[in-house]
Design a protein around this motif. Structure first.
Motif, short mmCIF file in Angstrom:
data_model
loop_
_atom_site.label_atom_id
_atom_site.label_comp_id
_atom_site.label_asym_id
_atom_site.label_seq_id
_atom_site.Cartn_x
_atom_site.Cartn_y
_atom_site.Cartn_z
N MET A 1 3.03 9.80 40.53
CA MET A 1 3.54 8.50 41.03
C MET A 1 4.99 8.49 41.31
SD MET A 1 2.44 6.30 37.40
CE MET A 1 2.81 4.84 38.33
N LYS A 2 5.09 7.60 42.52
CA LYS A 2 6.49 7.63 43.17
C LYS A 2 7.52 6.72 42.09
CE LYS A 2 5.42 8.91 47.36
NZ LYS A 2 5.67 10.15 47.91
N LEU A 3 8.81 7.03 41.93
CA LEU A 3 9.57 6.77 41.22
C LEU A 3 9.75 5.03 41.20
CD1 LEU A 3 11.63 7.26 38.72
CD2 LEU A 3 13.25 7.60 40.42
N TYR A 4 9.83 4.52 42.12
CA TYR A 4 9.67 2.96 42.43
C TYR A 4 8.40 2.49 41.75
CZ TYR A 4 6.95 3.19 46.73
OH TYR A 4 5.55 3.39 47.58
N GLU A 5 7.38 3.13 42.05
CA GLU A 5 6.20 2.77 41.32
C GLU A 5 6.32 2.59 39.75
OE1 GLU A 5 2.91 3.71 44.59
OE2 GLU A 5 3.57 5.56 42.96
N ILE A 6 6.91 3.67 39.25
CA ILE A 6 7.08 3.79 37.76
C ILE A 6 8.01 2.52 37.35
CG2 ILE A 6 8.05 5.21 36.05
CD1 ILE A 6 7.02 7.76 37.49
N ALA A 7 9.18 2.47 38.13
CA ALA A 7 10.06 1.37 37.75
C ALA A 7 9.35 0.00 37.72
CB ALA A 7 11.26 1.38 38.68
N PHE B 1 6.24 -0.66 37.47
CA PHE B 1 4.93 -0.55 36.23
C PHE B 1 5.71 -0.63 34.94
CE2 PHE B 1 2.87 1.94 33.14
CZ PHE B 1 1.56 1.36 33.08
N LEU B 2 6.87 -0.29 34.76
CA LEU B 2 7.57 -0.51 33.32
C LEU B 2 8.50 -1.65 33.45
CD1 LEU B 2 8.74 3.31 32.90
CD2 LEU B 2 6.86 1.94 31.79
N GLY B 3 8.47 -2.41 34.51
CA GLY B 3 9.45 -3.88 34.57
C GLY B 3 11.03 -3.39 34.41
N CYS B 4 11.52 -2.35 35.18
CA CYS B 4 12.80 -2.03 34.95
C CYS B 4 13.48 -2.54 35.94
CB CYS B 4 12.93 -0.41 35.08
SG CYS B 4 12.51 0.41 33.45
N SER B 5 14.59 -2.34 36.25
CA SER B 5 15.34 -2.96 37.40
C SER B 5 15.02 -2.38 38.60
CB SER B 5 16.98 -2.57 37.18
OG SER B 5 17.17 -1.29 36.97
N GLU B 6 15.12 -3.09 39.70
CA GLU B 6 14.35 -2.55 40.96
C GLU B 6 14.89 -1.11 41.46
OE1 GLU B 6 13.74 -4.17 45.54
OE2 GLU B 6 14.72 -5.40 44.18
N ILE B 7 14.02 -0.35 41.66
CA ILE B 7 14.32 1.01 42.21
C ILE B 7 13.68 1.35 43.40
CG2 ILE B 7 14.07 3.43 41.81
CD1 ILE B 7 16.14 2.10 39.63
N LYS B 8 14.23 1.73 44.29
CA LYS B 8 13.82 2.08 45.81
C LYS B 8 13.49 3.41 46.13
CE LYS B 8 15.64 -2.22 47.70
NZ LYS B 8 16.33 -2.93 48.90
N ASP B 9 13.80 4.30 45.00
CA ASP B 9 13.60 5.81 45.28
C ASP B 9 12.54 6.36 45.33
OD1 ASP B 9 14.14 8.65 45.17
OD2 ASP B 9 15.82 8.31 44.61
N ALA C 1 18.76 6.30 36.99
CA ALA C 1 18.68 5.89 35.79
C ALA C 1 17.73 4.76 35.73
CB ALA C 1 19.98 5.17 35.28
N LEU C 2 16.69 4.66 34.68
CA LEU C 2 15.81 3.48 34.49
C LEU C 2 16.26 2.83 33.38
CD1 LEU C 2 14.20 5.20 36.49
CD2 LEU C 2 12.02 4.22 35.60
N THR C 3 16.97 1.66 33.25
CA THR C 3 17.59 1.03 31.84
C THR C 3 16.66 0.57 31.27
OG1 THR C 3 18.42 -0.57 33.25
CG2 THR C 3 19.73 1.20 33.06
N SER C 4 16.72 0.43 29.74
CA SER C 4 15.81 -0.22 28.98
C SER C 4 16.56 -0.42 27.60
CB SER C 4 14.54 0.18 28.76
OG SER C 4 13.88 -0.53 27.78
N ASP C 5 16.38 -1.61 26.73
CA ASP C 5 16.73 -1.72 25.41
C ASP C 5 15.79 -1.03 24.48
OD1 ASP C 5 19.08 -2.99 26.23
OD2 ASP C 5 17.99 -4.99 25.80
N GLU C 6 14.52 -0.58 24.93
CA GLU C 6 13.57 0.05 24.09
C GLU C 6 13.00 1.23 25.15
OE1 GLU C 6 11.27 -2.89 21.47
OE2 GLU C 6 11.28 -3.50 23.43
N PRO C 7 13.90 2.19 25.22
CA PRO C 7 13.42 3.47 25.92
C PRO C 7 11.97 4.10 25.39
CG PRO C 7 15.50 3.98 25.17
CD PRO C 7 15.42 2.42 24.81
N TYR C 8 12.14 4.36 24.08
CA TYR C 8 10.91 5.10 23.30
C TYR C 8 9.57 4.13 23.79
CZ TYR C 8 8.39 7.94 20.17
OH TYR C 8 7.62 8.95 19.66
N MET C 9 9.60 2.90 23.85
CA MET C 9 8.65 2.15 24.04
C MET C 9 8.06 2.11 25.26
SD MET C 9 6.17 0.01 23.17
CE MET C 9 6.86 -0.53 21.58
#
Length: 315
Positions: A1-7, A9-17, A71-79
């Motif tokens: 998966m591309k990193l921006y696709e992962i971001a 999918f997880l609902g993280c802040s927008e990543i264009k990488d 960085a993909l930021t989250s208050d619940e990284p383990y989740m």
């Protein structure tokens, strides 16, 4: 998966990488092209040297990342790791290549060998045995009836595994929602069993979350033993019936665990240590010795305490 696709999918802040992410791993073991995470502050020091291409972590820890790590930021990284792990879970059957069976090996008719598996020379694979895709079995191995070896596991030479044992089943790992629901953390590692190991009946050795659970050379494991994910059992160790290792426990060489003894997770046990029956280990042991009881103490102290208790009861 591309990193921006992962971001996304997880609902993280927008990543264009557009880096291609090929897998997940720990901060310490991750390499370029892999994604890792920080969910426990005791692993912060591993952020400085991680080779991961991206890390899921709280926003307050971004400043600890090496230059170039996304960085993909989250208050619940383990989740988020649990949610993402399903995307990298391997299928049960992924090979179209017929299994390779070594010269002189005897495969009973009701054994099932998946495509991609390799079995060495002079092995005996008995009724009801299952060997998964890409698993490797060495030479002179005996697998008794109904042994299961999951995909990607590796078994060395002259290994004997008794009836009903399971090698490589999923470790017990879940993230928990705020409502108390349990989200599976898919276990994408394997088990490595080195040469001259014997494993008793109905014992389970869980695969690693990432990397490998390892049973080192010459270890002897009794019936009804549980070995959790990412454990390392040192050379020539002995684990007696109904003993158990929680995840990420490391035993040094020649450790002996008596019946129904157990460890908490993420501990290290010094080489040549003996744990008496029913002892419970909650902290790492750095000095070899003989230990008993719960809370754990030196065996000679435990014996004195039992003698004094007996006198008190007699009075």
């Amino acid at each position: 998966m591309k990193l921006y696709e992962i971001a996304a999918f997880l609902g993280c802040s927008e990543i264009k990488d557009s880096i291609e992410i090929t897998g997940m791993n720990t901060l310490r073991d991750a390499s370029e092209g892999e994604i890792s995470f920080l969910s426990d502050s005791k692993y912060e020091k591993e952020l400085f040297d991680t080779k991961a291409s991206a890390v899921i972590l709280p926003a307050s820890k971004i400043h600890l990342l090496p230059f170039g790590v996304v960085a993909l930021t989250s208050d619940e990284p383990y989740m988020l790791v649990a949610i993402l792990s399903k995307q990298f879970a391997k299928p049960v059957q992924s090979s179209t290549v017929s299994p390779v069976i070594g010269e002189g090996s005897c495969i009973y008719p009701t054994a099932h060998i998946e495509n991609g598996a390799t079995i060495g020379k002079n092995c005996t694979i008995m009724s009801g045995v299952y060997i998964g895709s890409e698993a490797v079995v060495g030479d002179d191995v005996i697998l008794y009836p109904n042994v299961s070896v999951y995909r990607d596991c590796k078994i060395g030479n002259r290994v004997m595994i008794h009836a009903g044992s399971v090698i490589g089943s999923d470790g017990f790992g879940y993230a928990h929602t705020k409502l108390g629901e349990h989200v599976k953390l898919y276990q994408n590692g394997n088990v490595i069993i080195e040469d001259d190991v014997e494993i008793g009946a109905n014992t389970t050795v869980d695969c690693a979350v990432f990397g490998s659970t390892i049973i080192k050379q010459g270890s002897k494991i009794d019936n009804l033993v549980q070995i959790g994910h990412n454990c390392i059992v040192g050379e020539y160790s002995i684990l007696v019936s109904q003993s158990g290792l929680a995840g990420s426990t490391t035993l040094g060489r020649n450790v002996v665990m008596g019946g129904q003894s157990a460890t908490a997770g993420h501990l290290s046990i010094a080489p040549f240590t003996t744990l008496a029956a029913r002892s419970g280990v909650t902290k790492s042991i750095v000095t070899k010795g003989v230990y008993s009881g719960f809370p754990l103490m030196e065996h000679k102290i435990w014996l004195k305490m039992q003698a004094k208790l007996a006198k008190i009861l007699e009075s």
